[in-house]
Design an enzyme around this catalytic site. Structure first.
Site, short mmCIF file in Angstrom:
data_model
loop_
_atom_site.label_atom_id
_atom_site.label_comp_id
_atom_site.label_asym_id
_atom_site.label_seq_id
_atom_site.Cartn_x
_atom_site.Cartn_y
_atom_site.Cartn_z
N ASP A 37 0.82 -1.20 0.00
CA ASP A 37 0.00 0.00 0.00
C ASP A 37 0.86 1.26 0.00
O ASP A 37 2.07 1.18 0.19
CB ASP A 37 -0.96 -0.01 1.21
N ASN A 45 -7.83 -1.99 13.94
CA ASN A 45 -9.22 -2.20 13.50
C ASN A 45 -9.33 -3.42 12.57
O ASN A 45 -10.37 -3.63 11.94
CB ASN A 45 -9.73 -0.96 12.77
N HIS A 65 -7.41 -3.94 9.91
CA HIS A 65 -7.04 -3.74 8.50
C HIS A 65 -5.81 -4.58 8.13
O HIS A 65 -4.93 -4.84 8.95
CB HIS A 65 -6.89 -2.26 8.12
N GLU A 79 -9.55 -1.38 5.02
CA GLU A 79 -10.18 -0.98 6.27
C GLU A 79 -11.50 -1.73 6.45
O GLU A 79 -11.98 -2.38 5.51
CB GLU A 79 -10.44 0.54 6.21
C1 GLP Z 1 -0.19 0.45 8.62
C2 GLP Z 1 -0.02 -0.37 7.32
C3 GLP Z 1 -0.36 -1.81 7.53
C4 GLP Z 1 0.24 -2.25 8.86
C5 GLP Z 1 -0.52 -1.61 9.98
C6 GLP Z 1 0.00 -1.91 11.37
O1 GLP Z 1 -1.03 1.53 8.48
N1 GLP Z 1 -0.75 0.10 6.18
O2 GLP Z 1 0.15 -2.57 6.45
O3 GLP Z 1 0.13 -3.63 8.99
O4 GLP Z 1 -0.71 -0.24 9.75
O5 GLP Z 1 1.08 -1.09 11.72
P1 GLP Z 1 2.08 -1.44 12.89
O6 GLP Z 1 2.88 -2.59 12.41
O7 GLP Z 1 2.93 -0.21 13.05
O8 GLP Z 1 1.27 -1.75 14.08
#
Ligand code: GLP
Length: 251
Positions: A75, A144, A146, A151
């Site tokens: 992404d 959440n 995702h 989302e």
């Molecule tokens: C981000 C990314 C996701 C990631 C998630 C968790 O926004 N788009 O791919 O898995 O949030 O982030 P973290 O690993 O910092 O908890």
């Protein structure tokens, strides 16, 4: 590490993040050494950093080469200036790609600067297909549920597309961006169907703040309200958690 019997996704509780990082790096190393044209799906966020550091170490110390590897990133934010330090393109380059021998042309992102984002999404799907599909996709899970930026509400058949970011996602990003007002509203992400097409899915979740979403990933009704529940039933998915993230699923 210890497998929790009867879980879907099959869930493994690791001694610590380093053990999970080594398990991921082991699998990526096997693919990269054996496959003529390896294809790895990368995630951003704090969670995969240990695995990336382990890959960099193996590159430096053991001569593990990524010359033939293509990477597809999950992404990217829409609307950040080029080279913005928090653009995922910049982040993944700094934390991984600049330290490996990947060919720049084989580091792929959805084109968030394209005039037609729907066409750019279709082009990204086509690129992944042409590369022979993703051999191993790394994933984190948002609070959440995702996966990538799919989302709550993201459909099982969704493909690479433009999405609106969820309030929790923007809140979680706000400290890094020095305030919510600076966090992009929109992003492009591989879809749920794009992710599920990968041959192997390796999902990481660490820390107490992920305990509730880990429980929901395993136990909530499989539907779009918790996108990580779509991972259940994939033929080769594994969820690696530390003890804190496993706190609500341990029996
Ligand atoms: C981000 C990314 C996701 C990631 C998630 C968790 O926004 N788009 O791919 O898995 O949030 O982030 P973290 O690993 O910092 O908890």
């Amino acid at each position: 590490m210890r497998a929790i019997p009867g879980t879907d996704p099959p869930t493994f509780v690791c001694e610590d993040k380093a053990e999970a990082a080594r398990a991921i790096a082991d699998e990526i190393e096997t693919i990269v050494r054996k496959d003529a044209t390896p294809v790895i799906g990368l995630a951003t966020g704090s969670t995969p950093i240990g695995a990336y550091q382990e890959l960099v170490r193996r590159h430096n110390e053991d001569g593990l080469s990524f010359e033939r590897t293509t990477v597809f990133n999950l992404d990217e934010f829409i609307g950040l200036p080029p080279k913005h330090p928090l653009a995922f393109r910049t982040w993944i380059r700094a934390n991984l790609c600049a330290q490996l021998d990947l060919w720049p042309a084989l580091i792929r992102f959805p084109d968030v600067n394209a005039p037609d984002l729907a066409a750019a999404g279709r082009a990204y799907e086509e690129e992944i297909r042409t590369a022979g599909g993703v051999d191993l996709q790394l994933l984190g899970i948002g609070r959440n549920g995702h996966i990538g930026f799919n989302e709550p509400g993201a459909a099982l058949d969704s493909r690479t597309r433009e999405v609106e970011l969820h309030p929790w996602t923007r809140e979680d990003a706000a400290p890094q961006f020095d305030g919510l007002q600076n966090v992009p509203q929109r992003a492009m992400t591989m879809g749920v169907a794009t992710i599920l097409d990968a041959k192997r899915l390796r999902v990481l979740a660490f820390g107490a703040r992920k305990a509730e979403i880990v429980r929901a990933t395993l136990e909530a009704e499989r539907n779009a309200a918790v996108p990580s529940t779509w991972l259940r039933g994939h033929p080769d998915v594994r969820l690696y958690v530390d003890r804190e993230a496993a706190a609500l699923i341990e029996t």
